[in-house]
Design a protein around this motif. Structure first.
Motif, PDB file in Angstrom:
ATOM      1  N   HIS A 158       0.833  -1.199   0.000  1.00  0.00           N
ATOM      2  CA  HIS A 158       0.000   0.000   0.000  1.00  0.00           C
ATOM      3  C   HIS A 158       0.870   1.251   0.000  1.00  0.00           C
ATOM      4  O   HIS A 158       1.871   1.312   0.716  1.00  0.00           O
ATOM      5  N   ILE A 159       0.472   2.213  -0.799  1.00  0.00           N
ATOM      6  CA  ILE A 159       1.075   3.540  -0.779  1.00  0.00           C
ATOM      7  C   ILE A 159       0.179   4.406   0.086  1.00  0.00           C
ATOM      8  O   ILE A 159      -1.044   4.329  -0.007  1.00  0.00           O
ATOM      9  N   GLY A 160       0.783   5.218   0.920  1.00  0.00           N
ATOM     10  CA  GLY A 160      -0.032   6.056   1.789  1.00  0.00           C
ATOM     11  C   GLY A 160       0.673   7.317   2.229  1.00  0.00           C
ATOM     12  O   GLY A 160       1.850   7.541   1.936  1.00  0.00           O
ATOM     13  N   ARG A 161      -0.088   8.140   2.912  1.00  0.00           N
ATOM     14  CA  ARG A 161       0.392   9.384   3.501  1.00  0.00           C
ATOM     15  C   ARG A 161       1.088  10.280   2.472  1.00  0.00           C
ATOM     16  O   ARG A 161       2.065  10.943   2.749  1.00  0.00           O
ATOM     17  N   MET A 162       0.510  10.301   1.263  1.00  0.00           N
ATOM     18  CA  MET A 162       1.018  11.194   0.223  1.00  0.00           C
ATOM     19  C   MET A 162       0.641  12.627   0.603  1.00  0.00           C
ATOM     20  O   MET A 162      -0.540  12.928   0.775  1.00  0.00           O
ATOM     21  N   ALA A 163       1.639  13.476   0.728  1.00  0.00           N
ATOM     22  CA  ALA A 163       1.389  14.858   1.140  1.00  0.00           C
ATOM     23  C   ALA A 163       2.424  15.782   0.512  1.00  0.00           C
ATOM     24  O   ALA A 163       3.620  15.479   0.532  1.00  0.00           O
ATOM     25  N   VAL A 164       1.958  16.893  -0.041  1.00  0.00           N
ATOM     26  CA  VAL A 164       2.821  17.917  -0.613  1.00  0.00           C
ATOM     27  C   VAL A 164       2.398  19.252  -0.014  1.00  0.00           C
ATOM     28  O   VAL A 164       1.198  19.560   0.050  1.00  0.00           O
ATOM     29  N   LEU A 165       3.381  20.031   0.431  1.00  0.00           N
ATOM     30  CA  LEU A 165       3.060  21.349   0.983  1.00  0.00           C
ATOM     31  C   LEU A 165       2.277  22.164  -0.043  1.00  0.00           C
ATOM     32  O   LEU A 165       2.535  22.098  -1.255  1.00  0.00           O
ATOM     33  N   LYS A 166       1.336  22.947   0.467  1.00  0.00           N
ATOM     34  CA  LYS A 166       0.382  23.673  -0.382  1.00  0.00           C
ATOM     35  C   LYS A 166       1.043  24.475  -1.496  1.00  0.00           C
ATOM     36  O   LYS A 166       0.604  24.439  -2.642  1.00  0.00           O
ATOM     37  N   GLU A 167       2.098  25.184  -1.185  1.00  0.00           N
ATOM     38  CA  GLU A 167       2.724  26.056  -2.179  1.00  0.00           C
ATOM     39  C   GLU A 167       3.452  25.277  -3.283  1.00  0.00           C
ATOM     40  O   GLU A 167       3.853  25.852  -4.295  1.00  0.00           O
ATOM     41  N   TYR A 168       3.586  23.962  -3.127  1.00  0.00           N
ATOM     42  CA  TYR A 168       4.265  23.132  -4.135  1.00  0.00           C
ATOM     43  C   TYR A 168       3.301  22.233  -4.903  1.00  0.00           C
ATOM     44  O   TYR A 168       3.724  21.459  -5.754  1.00  0.00           O
ATOM     45  N   ARG A 169       2.019  22.319  -4.618  1.00  0.00           N
ATOM     46  CA  ARG A 169       1.055  21.499  -5.338  1.00  0.00           C
ATOM     47  C   ARG A 169       0.915  21.982  -6.777  1.00  0.00           C
ATOM     48  O   ARG A 169       1.138  23.162  -7.066  1.00  0.00           O
ATOM     49  N   SER A 170       0.571  21.079  -7.652  1.00  0.00           N
ATOM     50  CA  SER A 170       0.421  21.363  -9.090  1.00  0.00           C
ATOM     51  C   SER A 170       1.739  21.759  -9.738  1.00  0.00           C
ATOM     52  O   SER A 170       1.752  22.456 -10.751  1.00  0.00           O
ATOM     53  N   THR A 171       2.853  21.304  -9.166  1.00  0.00           N
ATOM     54  CA  THR A 171       4.175  21.573  -9.748  1.00  0.00           C
ATOM     55  C   THR A 171       4.875  20.291 -10.167  1.00  0.00           C
ATOM     56  O   THR A 171       6.013  20.349 -10.633  1.00  0.00           O
ATOM     57  N   GLY A 172       4.222  19.138  -9.979  1.00  0.00           N
ATOM     58  CA  GLY A 172       4.837  17.863 -10.337  1.00  0.00           C
ATOM     59  C   GLY A 172       5.490  17.144  -9.173  1.00  0.00           C
ATOM     60  O   GLY A 172       5.980  16.028  -9.342  1.00  0.00           O
ATOM     61  N   VAL A 173       5.495  17.747  -8.002  1.00  0.00           N
ATOM     62  CA  VAL A 173       6.134  17.112  -6.842  1.00  0.00           C
ATOM     63  C   VAL A 173       5.400  15.826  -6.463  1.00  0.00           C
ATOM     64  O   VAL A 173       6.029  14.781  -6.243  1.00  0.00           O
ATOM     65  N   GLY A 174       4.081  15.879  -6.384  1.00  0.00           N
ATOM     66  CA  GLY A 174       3.314  14.689  -6.024  1.00  0.00           C
ATOM     67  C   GLY A 174       3.540  13.561  -7.018  1.00  0.00           C
ATOM     68  O   GLY A 174       3.671  12.393  -6.636  1.00  0.00           O
ATOM     69  N   GLN A 175       3.600  13.892  -8.298  1.00  0.00           N
ATOM     70  CA  GLN A 175       3.861  12.904  -9.337  1.00  0.00           C
ATOM     71  C   GLN A 175       5.212  12.231  -9.101  1.00  0.00           C
ATOM     72  O   GLN A 175       5.333  11.008  -9.179  1.00  0.00           O
TER      73      GLN A 175
END
Length: 139
Positions: free
Chosen positions: A65-82
């Motif tokens: 299982h993959i879990g606890r995926m979290a990216v700081l708000k100011e870095y969202r939609s920048t490819g970090v989560g990907q």
């Protein structure tokens, strides 16, 4: 430049938890006691850095299982989560696993679907937030 590293929990515990508490507890109102489940030491963690600043994280549990995926708000939609997600999927493939699963918040379903994850079952509430289980076949 954004870089992603795989790590065990203990050396970077404070950085990992800070990101998760900023996202899940402070932003989304998750109860702090629900955020720390005691499973972190058995996981492989991915942590994203912007220079030396920790900005995103996720974990791979020994059960696939993959879990606890979290990216700081100011870095969202920048490819970090990907990048974090793909690093965890790569770690699962290296272990020879045939699939990975995760529990997605409803607002993140489209994100995971872009990488081939498919919805499983019905929506349920976890920590007061609508979720759905998802799976990615790695073969």
């Amino acid at each position: 430049m954004i870089r992603i590293e795989l790590t065990q929990f203990s050396p970077l515990e404070s950085s990992i938890l800070q990101i998760r508490f900023d996202v899940f507890v402070a932003e989304q109102g998750v109860e702090p006691s629900l955020e720390v489940d005691g499973r972190d030491p058995e996981c492989v963690h991915a942590i994203a850095y912007d220079g030396g600043l920790p900005i995103g994280t996720g974990r791979l549990l020994p059960d696939g299982h993959i879990g606890r995926m979290a990216v700081l708000k100011e870095y969202r939609s920048t490819g970090v989560g990907q990048k974090v997600l793909l690093k965890l999927v790569e770690a699962a493939r290296e272990r020879g696993w045939k699939q990975v699963e995760l529990s997605s918040q409803i607002q993140a379903v489209n994100f995971y679907e872009r990488f081939g994850f498919q919805r499983l079952g019905d929506v349920y509430i976890e920590a007061g937030i609508d979720h759905v289980d998802m799976r990615l076949d790695l073969e």
